[in-house]
Design a protein around this motif. Structure first.
Motif, PDB file in Angstrom:
ATOM      1  N   ASN A  41     -13.223  32.414 -12.865  1.00 18.78           N
ATOM      2  CA  ASN A  41     -13.664  31.615 -11.726  1.00 18.78           C
ATOM      3  C   ASN A  41     -12.464  31.172 -10.897  1.00 18.78           C
ATOM      4  O   ASN A  41     -11.395  30.859 -11.440  1.00 18.78           O
ATOM      5  CB  ASN A  41     -14.546  30.424 -12.147  1.00 18.78           C
ATOM      6  N   GLU A  43     -11.731  28.506  -8.000  1.00 16.45           N
ATOM      7  CA  GLU A  43     -12.277  27.358  -7.271  1.00 16.45           C
ATOM      8  C   GLU A  43     -11.509  27.124  -5.973  1.00 16.45           C
ATOM      9  O   GLU A  43     -10.461  27.734  -5.715  1.00 16.45           O
ATOM     10  CB  GLU A  43     -12.251  26.117  -8.169  1.00 16.45           C
ATOM     11  N   THR A  50     -16.014  28.103  -4.004  1.00 13.82           N
ATOM     12  CA  THR A  50     -15.726  28.590  -5.361  1.00 13.82           C
ATOM     13  C   THR A  50     -16.471  29.895  -5.633  1.00 13.82           C
ATOM     14  O   THR A  50     -17.619  30.055  -5.230  1.00 13.82           O
ATOM     15  CB  THR A  50     -16.166  27.511  -6.373  1.00 13.82           C
ATOM     16  N   CYS A  52     -17.571  32.422  -8.853  1.00 14.38           N
ATOM     17  CA  CYS A  52     -17.696  32.479 -10.312  1.00 14.38           C
ATOM     18  C   CYS A  52     -16.991  33.717 -10.886  1.00 14.38           C
ATOM     19  O   CYS A  52     -16.812  34.734 -10.201  1.00 14.38           O
ATOM     20  CB  CYS A  52     -19.157  32.561 -10.718  1.00 14.38           C
ATOM     21  N   THR A  82     -22.681  29.702 -22.013  1.00 15.28           N
ATOM     22  CA  THR A  82     -22.799  29.594 -20.554  1.00 15.28           C
ATOM     23  C   THR A  82     -23.418  30.853 -19.947  1.00 15.28           C
ATOM     24  O   THR A  82     -22.834  31.937 -20.032  1.00 15.28           O
ATOM     25  CB  THR A  82     -21.401  29.381 -19.939  1.00 15.28           C
ATOM     26  N   PRO A  84     -24.872  33.157 -16.578  1.00 20.18           N
ATOM     27  CA  PRO A  84     -24.518  33.299 -15.163  1.00 20.18           C
ATOM     28  C   PRO A  84     -25.421  32.442 -14.272  1.00 20.18           C
ATOM     29  O   PRO A  84     -26.604  32.271 -14.571  1.00 20.18           O
ATOM     30  CB  PRO A  84     -24.766  34.786 -14.874  1.00 20.18           C
ATOM     31  N   CYS A  85     -24.856  31.925 -13.182  1.00 26.47           N
ATOM     32  CA  CYS A  85     -25.653  31.148 -12.228  1.00 26.47           C
ATOM     33  C   CYS A  85     -26.587  32.096 -11.470  1.00 26.47           C
ATOM     34  O   CYS A  85     -26.499  33.328 -11.587  1.00 26.47           O
ATOM     35  CB  CYS A  85     -24.734  30.398 -11.266  1.00 26.47           C
ATOM     36  N   CYS A  88     -24.890  34.729  -9.246  1.00 23.21           N
ATOM     37  CA  CYS A  88     -24.290  35.816 -10.034  1.00 23.21           C
ATOM     38  C   CYS A  88     -25.357  36.740 -10.605  1.00 23.21           C
ATOM     39  O   CYS A  88     -25.150  37.952 -10.696  1.00 23.21           O
ATOM     40  CB  CYS A  88     -23.414  35.250 -11.132  1.00 23.21           C
TER      41      CYS A  88
END
Ligand code: THU
Length: 128
Positions: A41, A43, A50, A52, A82, A84-85, A88
């Motif tokens: 990532n 930022e 930002t 990812c 975690t 992926p958002c 993503c």
């Protein structure tokens, strides 16, 4: 973990530029030729700019000419692994389709998913 792709994702995480969130993420993607593409990532002081780790890895791979992908690993230092958002997931779907996605942490915990299960009914070129 004796796995090149996992090791690559963990190593990429070390390069994370995350001074704002302090949340470091690494990603590694294996292409159809067995080549490994990594990302972390990155930022920005605006926060909103930002990018990812997953998208960095995908865009690096695409810019190197890779087009088919076998597997994705996402590494973070979280007990709850975690994922992926949403952004993503959309980008991964565009380039990797229903790829295997392994989530790992620094303690050696791993969970394996198919992207389709994390991202049902995606919008893609088939609708255009
Ligand atoms: N982040 C990733 O790089 N990948 C993920 O899967 C989740 C979130 C980053 C974005 C931001 O730099 C930080 O983690 C906190 O959200």
């Amino acid at each position: 973990m004796n796995d090149r792709l996992i090791a690559a994702a963990l190593a990429a995480r070390e390069n994370a530029f995350a001074p704002y969130s302090k949340f470091r993420v690494g990603a590694a993607i294996e292409d159809a030729l067995g080549r490994i593409h990594t990302g972390c990532n990155v930022e920005n002081a605006t926060y909103g700019l930002t990018v990812c780790a997953e998208r960095v890895a995908v865009f690096k791979a695409i810019s190197e000419g890779a087009r088919k992908f076998r597997r994705v690993v996402v590494a973070a230092d979280t007990e709850l692994l975690t994922p992926p958002c949403g952004a993503c997931r959309q980008i991964l779907w565009e380039f990797c389709g229903d790829v295997e996605l392994d989530l790992v942490n620094l303690a050696g915990k791993m969970e394996t998913y198919r992207l389709k299960d994390l991202f049902p009914k995606p919008f893609d070129a088939s609708y255009l």
